[in-house]
Design a protein around this motif. Structure first.
Motif, mmCIF file in Angstrom:
data_model
loop_
_atom_site.group_PDB
_atom_site.id
_atom_site.type_symbol
_atom_site.label_atom_id
_atom_site.label_comp_id
_atom_site.label_asym_id
_atom_site.label_seq_id
_atom_site.Cartn_x
_atom_site.Cartn_y
_atom_site.Cartn_z
ATOM 1 N N ASN B 177 84.111 -53.851 25.954
ATOM 2 C CA ASN B 177 82.760 -54.415 26.089
ATOM 3 C C ASN B 177 82.764 -55.667 26.958
ATOM 4 O OD1 ASN B 177 81.619 -52.505 24.371
ATOM 5 N ND2 ASN B 177 82.403 -53.610 22.614
ATOM 6 N N THR B 178 83.773 -56.534 26.760
ATOM 7 C CA THR B 178 83.830 -57.779 27.526
ATOM 8 C C THR B 178 83.984 -57.488 29.015
ATOM 9 O OG1 THR B 178 85.070 -58.607 25.652
ATOM 10 C CG2 THR B 178 84.917 -60.031 27.575
ATOM 11 N N THR B 179 84.952 -56.615 29.341
ATOM 12 C CA THR B 179 85.215 -56.358 30.762
ATOM 13 C C THR B 179 84.049 -55.611 31.384
ATOM 14 O OG1 THR B 179 86.373 -54.326 30.220
ATOM 15 C CG2 THR B 179 87.683 -56.301 30.392
ATOM 16 N N LEU B 180 83.414 -54.712 30.609
ATOM 17 C CA LEU B 180 82.248 -53.987 31.141
ATOM 18 C C LEU B 180 81.114 -54.958 31.413
ATOM 19 C CD1 LEU B 180 81.015 -51.281 31.874
ATOM 20 C CD2 LEU B 180 80.217 -51.074 29.551
ATOM 21 N N ALA B 181 80.945 -55.959 30.530
ATOM 22 C CA ALA B 181 79.885 -56.944 30.744
ATOM 23 C C ALA B 181 80.135 -57.716 32.038
ATOM 24 C CB ALA B 181 79.815 -57.899 29.558
ATOM 25 N N LEU B 182 81.364 -58.185 32.232
ATOM 26 C CA LEU B 182 81.686 -58.934 33.452
ATOM 27 C C LEU B 182 81.449 -58.078 34.689
ATOM 28 C CD1 LEU B 182 84.993 -60.766 32.486
ATOM 29 C CD2 LEU B 182 82.765 -61.767 32.821
ATOM 30 N N ALA B 183 81.923 -56.812 34.636
ATOM 31 C CA ALA B 183 81.770 -55.926 35.797
ATOM 32 C C ALA B 183 80.308 -55.627 36.059
ATOM 33 C CB ALA B 183 82.545 -54.639 35.567
ATOM 34 N N ALA B 184 79.516 -55.456 34.979
ATOM 35 C CA ALA B 184 78.102 -55.123 35.155
ATOM 36 C C ALA B 184 77.355 -56.292 35.787
ATOM 37 C CB ALA B 184 77.474 -54.766 33.816
#
Lengths: 75, 317
Positions: B177-184
Motif C-alpha cells: 500500500n505504501t509503495t503503491l501510494a507513492l507511485a500513484a
C-alpha cells in the motif's frame, strides 16, 4: 503431484527469471569498466550512472522474486 | 608518522585472540543453525536452537482506532515522518550563514537531490518547481529503509486484538500500500503536468487516428492504391499509440513493485541469514541493505523527476 508440491516447484522455477537481469548486470559492469579504462577521469560520473542502471536492472530480477514469494507464501 | 605495531590497531596477541574469538563465534553460529543440524550436530543447549522464520507478506493490524485498523507498517510510516519533521525543524531553527556540521550534512543531501533534478529537467524553473516533491520522496524512501534496519523493527512483538502475535513495527516499504501510494502520487503528477503543458493534444499520443483519417481522405478522393498503403500505416500508428498507453500504465506497476520487492527481499534476506548463521555474518548483509536503501531512494526519486520532465519534452519536437 499435490498442490503444495506444485507451489514449491513453481517458486523454484520462477528463479529462472534471474538469468536476464544477471546478463544485464554483467553487461552494465562490462560497459562501465571499459569506459573507465578509456577515460579514467570520468570514473566518478560513470559510477553513479552505473549504480542507477544496476538498480533499474536489478528490479527486473526482483519481479521474479515477487512471483516466487507470492507462490510460496500467499497462494 | 609512528610505525604501527601489530595489526588493525591492536597489538599482535590481542589481534590473534580477537580473530580466534570471532572465528569461534561464526563456527558456533554455523553449527547451531540448520546447516549444523543437517550435518547431524546435536546436543547443543536449548537456548541456541532457533525457530524457523515465518515472514508474512501482508501488513498486520496492531490496534484499531474507531474501526480503522492501524497496521505495523503505518506505525513505521509515522515514525519516519516524525524523524524527518524533527530533523528539519531542528535544521530550520539552527539555520545560520556559517554552516555547522549538521547544516552542512543536510545541505549536502538537499544539494545532491537538487543537482539530479536540474540535470534531468535541464531547466532551472522546472527543477525548482518539482524539487520539493522529488526530495520528499527521496528522503521518505531512504529514511524509511534505513530506520527499518534499527534493532526493534521486526523484533518487538505484540499480541493484537485477534490474538495473533505480530511485529509492533515493520518497515513501511514492505507494505504494497505504501509503495503503491507513492507511485500513484508520482503518476498522477506526471499526467497532470503532461495535460497542462500539452493540452488535449496529449491524448492524441495514445489514441492516434491521424493516419486512419488520412487514409479515408485518400479513399474519398477516389485513390484506391494510396488508400491501402495509408490504411496499413494508420493501423500501425494506432497500435503504437495503444502500446504507448500500456507502457505508461506499466510505469505505475514497475515503480510500485520495484520498491516493494527490494524492501521485502531485504527483510526476508536478513531474516533467513540470521536463521542460517546467527552470529556475525548478518552484519555483512546489514551493510548491503544500507546500500540498497540508498539506491532505491535514488532510483525512485530519479524516475519520478524523469517521468515528470517527459511531460515537458515532446513539446519541443
Amino acid at each position: 503431484m499435490t498442490g503444495e508440491a506444485a507451489k514449491l516447484l513453481g517458486a523454484g522455477i520462477a528463479c529462472i527469471g534471474m538469468i536476464g537481469p544477471g546478463i544485464g548486470l554483467g553487461l552494465i559492469g562490462y560497459g562501465t569498466v571499459q569506459g573507465i579504462a578509456r577515460n579514467p577521469e570520468a570514473a566518478g560520473k560513470m559510477f553513479v550512472d552505473m549504480i542507477l542502471m544496476a538498480g533499474l536492472t536489478e528490479a527486473i530480477g526482483i519481479y521474479a522474486l515477487i512471483v516466487a514469494i507470492i507462490l510460496a507464501m500467499v497462494i | 608518522m609512528a610505525k604501527k605495531k601489530g595489526c588493525l590497531g591492536c597489538s599482535t596477541p590481542v589481534a590473534i585472540i580477537l580473530a580466534v574469538v570471532l572465528l569461534a563465534v561464526v563456527v558456533v553460529g554455523l553449527l547451531a543453525g540448520p546447516i549444523g543440524k543437517a550435518f547431524g550436530v546435536s546436543g547443543l543447549p536449548e537456548w541456541m536452537s532457533l525457530q524457523t522464520p515465518a515472514p508474512s507478506l501482508p501488513a498486520e493490524g496492531v490496534f484499531s482506532v474507531g474501526g480503522f485498523e492501524i497496521t505495523n507498517t503505518i506505525l513505521a510510516t509515522w515514525i519516519t515522518m516524525l524523524v524527518l519533521i524533527l530533523l528539519f525543524v531542528i535544521y530550520r531553527k539552527k539555520l545560520s550563514l556559517i554552516p555547522g556540521r549538521f547544516q552542512t550534512m543536510m545541505e549536502a543531501i538537499l544539494g545532491y537531490v537538487y543537482d539530479i533534478c536540474e540535470s534531468v529537467t535541464g531547466q532551472r524553473s522546472v527543477a525548482r518547481k518539482f524539487f520539493p516533491f522529488v526530495c520528499t520522496i527521496f528522503l521518505f524512501v531512504g529514511f524509511n529503509s534505513w530506520l527499518s534496519l534499527i534493532p526493534g523493527y521486526g523484533s518487538i512483538t505484540i499480541v493484537n486484538m485477534e490474538g495473533h502475535t505480530v511485529e509492533l513495527i515493520r518497515g513501511a516499504g514492505t507494505d504494497l500500500n505504501t509503495t503503491l501510494a507513492l507511485a500513484a502520487i508520482t503518476f498522477v503528477i506526471a499526467e497532470i503536468v503532461s495535460f497542462k503543458e500539452q493540452g488535449l493534444k496529449y491524448l492524441l499520443k495514445y489514441f492516434n487516428f491521424s493516419g486512419l483519417i488520412g487514409a479515408f481522405k485518400q479513399l474519398f478522393k477516389g485513390k484506391i492504391g494510396p488508400f491501402f498503403m495509408d490504411l496499413i500505416v494508420g493501423i500501425i500508428l494506432f497500435i503504437t499509440g495503444i502500446i504507448e498507453l500500456i507502457s505508461e500504465i506499466s510505469r505505475l506497476i514497475s515503480l510500485t513493485f520495484r520498491l516493494f520487492g527490494n524492501m521485502t527481499a531485504g527483510e526476508i534476506l536478513l531474516v533467513s541469514i540470521m536463521f542460517m548463521v546467527p552470529y556475525l555474518v548478518p552484519t555483512v548483509f546489514y551493510g548491503l541493505e544500507v546500500l540498497v536503501g540508498f539506491i532505491q531512494a535514488l532510483v525512485f526519486a530519479s524516475l519520478a523527476i524523469v517521468y515528470i520532465s517527459l511531460g515537458y519534452g515532446t513539446e519541443a519536437e
